[in-house]
Design a protein around this motif. Structure first.
Motif, mmCIF file in Angstrom:
data_model
loop_
_atom_site.group_PDB
_atom_site.id
_atom_site.type_symbol
_atom_site.label_atom_id
_atom_site.label_comp_id
_atom_site.label_asym_id
_atom_site.label_seq_id
_atom_site.Cartn_x
_atom_site.Cartn_y
_atom_site.Cartn_z
ATOM 1 N N MET A 165 1.103 -1.120 0.053
ATOM 2 C CA MET A 165 0.272 -0.345 -0.114
ATOM 3 C C MET A 165 0.714 0.769 -0.311
ATOM 4 O O MET A 165 1.214 1.493 1.179
ATOM 5 C CB MET A 165 -0.610 0.452 1.068
ATOM 6 N N PRO A 166 0.870 2.508 -0.519
ATOM 7 C CA PRO A 166 1.392 3.561 -1.094
ATOM 8 C C PRO A 166 1.638 4.179 0.197
ATOM 9 O O PRO A 166 0.580 3.891 1.548
ATOM 10 C CB PRO A 166 0.427 4.294 -1.850
ATOM 11 N N LEU A 167 2.802 5.295 0.803
ATOM 12 C CA LEU A 167 2.230 5.660 1.931
ATOM 13 C C LEU A 167 2.129 7.266 1.042
ATOM 14 O O LEU A 167 2.722 7.589 0.476
ATOM 15 C CB LEU A 167 3.621 5.605 2.499
ATOM 16 N N PHE A 196 2.689 14.765 8.880
ATOM 17 C CA PHE A 196 1.587 13.462 8.999
ATOM 18 C C PHE A 196 2.026 12.184 8.244
ATOM 19 O O PHE A 196 1.604 12.689 7.021
ATOM 20 C CB PHE A 196 0.867 12.300 10.385
ATOM 21 N N GLU A 197 2.019 11.160 7.968
ATOM 22 C CA GLU A 197 2.365 10.018 6.972
ATOM 23 C C GLU A 197 1.103 8.796 7.213
ATOM 24 O O GLU A 197 0.873 8.556 8.412
ATOM 25 C CB GLU A 197 3.097 9.221 6.920
ATOM 26 N N LEU A 198 -0.395 8.636 6.462
ATOM 27 C CA LEU A 198 -1.171 7.399 6.526
ATOM 28 C C LEU A 198 -0.540 6.499 5.427
ATOM 29 O O LEU A 198 -0.849 6.488 3.824
ATOM 30 C CB LEU A 198 -2.394 8.274 6.518
ATOM 31 N N SER A 250 -7.517 2.999 -3.443
ATOM 32 C CA SER A 250 -9.562 3.271 -3.411
ATOM 33 C C SER A 250 -10.051 3.686 -1.878
ATOM 34 O O SER A 250 -10.724 4.499 -2.190
ATOM 35 C CB SER A 250 -9.967 1.454 -3.742
ATOM 36 N N ASP A 251 -9.233 4.044 -1.271
ATOM 37 C CA ASP A 251 -9.652 5.058 -0.227
ATOM 38 C C ASP A 251 -9.677 6.584 -0.300
ATOM 39 O O ASP A 251 -8.825 7.087 -0.729
ATOM 40 C CB ASP A 251 -8.077 4.916 1.033
ATOM 41 N N GLU A 252 -10.068 7.107 0.762
ATOM 42 C CA GLU A 252 -10.368 8.546 0.665
ATOM 43 C C GLU A 252 -9.545 9.257 1.159
ATOM 44 O O GLU A 252 -8.675 8.615 2.602
ATOM 45 C CB GLU A 252 -11.740 9.616 1.573
ATOM 46 N N PRO A 253 -8.965 10.361 0.824
ATOM 47 C CA PRO A 253 -8.016 10.949 1.291
ATOM 48 C C PRO A 253 -8.236 11.824 2.516
ATOM 49 O O PRO A 253 -9.088 11.980 2.904
ATOM 50 C CB PRO A 253 -7.640 12.442 0.056
ATOM 51 N N ALA A 254 -7.667 11.560 2.988
ATOM 52 C CA ALA A 254 -7.539 12.536 4.479
ATOM 53 C C ALA A 254 -7.799 13.819 5.052
ATOM 54 O O ALA A 254 -7.348 14.148 3.391
ATOM 55 C CB ALA A 254 -6.392 12.364 5.829
ATOM 56 N N LYS A 255 -8.851 13.974 5.620
ATOM 57 C CA LYS A 255 -9.527 15.429 5.949
ATOM 58 C C LYS A 255 -9.405 15.952 6.995
ATOM 59 O O LYS A 255 -9.582 17.983 6.703
ATOM 60 C CB LYS A 255 -11.109 15.584 5.613
ATOM 61 N N GLU A 256 -8.828 15.392 7.266
ATOM 62 C CA GLU A 256 -8.544 16.334 9.262
ATOM 63 C C GLU A 256 -7.270 15.507 10.247
ATOM 64 O O GLU A 256 -7.019 14.931 10.141
ATOM 65 C CB GLU A 256 -9.672 15.787 9.978
ATOM 66 N N CYS A 257 -6.567 16.551 10.262
ATOM 67 C CA CYS A 257 -5.384 16.308 11.152
ATOM 68 C C CYS A 257 -5.689 15.675 12.354
ATOM 69 O O CYS A 257 -6.544 15.542 13.088
ATOM 70 C CB CYS A 257 -4.750 17.860 11.287
ATOM 71 N N PRO A 258 -4.570 14.362 12.716
ATOM 72 C CA PRO A 258 -4.877 13.968 13.911
ATOM 73 C C PRO A 258 -4.442 14.551 15.173
ATOM 74 O O PRO A 258 -5.203 14.376 16.569
ATOM 75 C CB PRO A 258 -4.775 12.700 13.631
ATOM 76 N N ALA A 259 -4.074 15.632 15.030
ATOM 77 C CA ALA A 259 -3.723 15.948 16.434
ATOM 78 C C ALA A 259 -4.352 17.138 16.964
ATOM 79 O O ALA A 259 -4.890 17.154 17.879
ATOM 80 C CB ALA A 259 -2.849 17.006 16.468
ATOM 81 N N CYS A 260 -4.998 17.710 15.730
ATOM 82 C CA CYS A 260 -6.123 19.575 15.979
ATOM 83 C C CYS A 260 -7.190 19.098 15.310
ATOM 84 O O CYS A 260 -8.022 20.274 15.697
ATOM 85 C CB CYS A 260 -5.218 20.369 15.780
ATOM 86 N N LEU A 289 0.243 15.884 0.251
ATOM 87 C CA LEU A 289 1.506 17.154 0.276
ATOM 88 C C LEU A 289 2.121 15.697 -1.673
ATOM 89 O O LEU A 289 1.603 14.868 -1.197
ATOM 90 C CB LEU A 289 2.253 17.082 0.904
ATOM 91 N N ILE A 290 2.810 16.577 -2.452
ATOM 92 C CA ILE A 290 3.494 15.703 -3.167
ATOM 93 C C ILE A 290 4.654 15.224 -2.570
ATOM 94 O O ILE A 290 6.490 16.058 -2.368
ATOM 95 C CB ILE A 290 3.772 16.313 -4.487
ATOM 96 N N SER A 291 5.339 14.208 -2.352
ATOM 97 C CA SER A 291 6.397 13.640 -2.177
ATOM 98 C C SER A 291 7.154 12.945 -2.900
ATOM 99 O O SER A 291 7.464 12.285 -3.694
ATOM 100 C CB SER A 291 6.541 12.495 -0.637
ATOM 101 N N GLN A 292 9.049 13.254 -2.842
ATOM 102 C CA GLN A 292 9.921 12.440 -3.701
ATOM 103 C C GLN A 292 9.812 11.171 -3.208
ATOM 104 O O GLN A 292 9.176 10.734 -2.077
ATOM 105 C CB GLN A 292 11.388 12.612 -3.305
ATOM 106 N N SER A 293 9.568 9.990 -4.315
ATOM 107 C CA SER A 293 9.822 8.779 -4.468
ATOM 108 C C SER A 293 11.089 7.698 -4.073
ATOM 109 O O SER A 293 11.994 8.549 -4.861
ATOM 110 C CB SER A 293 8.725 7.779 -4.798
#
Length: 82
Positions: free
Chosen positions: A1-3, A15-17, A22-32, A39-43
């Protein structure tokens, strides 16, 4: 599974998930609980062993140090098996 990497727009928390495609993108911060942006990260990847570059593309005439086929070229993946 992608990170996937996210950043909170409210508190700046990064944070990373690990999610399925097929999962919906995260919508809220787990901290606040604030809204997040994906974000677009380098692989990273590494080419290991022999292969097309080491055996002809780079201009060197040396053979690769990759191990020879243990079956002596008789396996289905060997070029001499055809």
């Amino acid at each position: 599974m992608p990170l996937y990497e996210y950043q909170c727009e409210k508190c700046g928390n990064r944070f990373e998930l690990r999610q399925k495609f097929s999962d919906e993108p995260a919508k809220e911060c787990p901290a606040c609980g604030g809204p997040v942006t994906k974000l677009i990260s380098q692989s990273g990847f590494a080419l290991k062993g022999g292969g097309w570059y080491a055996e002809g593309y780079n201009g060197n005439s040396k053979k690769s140090d990759a191990p020879a086929c243990p079956s002596g070229g008789k396996c289905a993946g060997c070029p001499s098996a055809a």
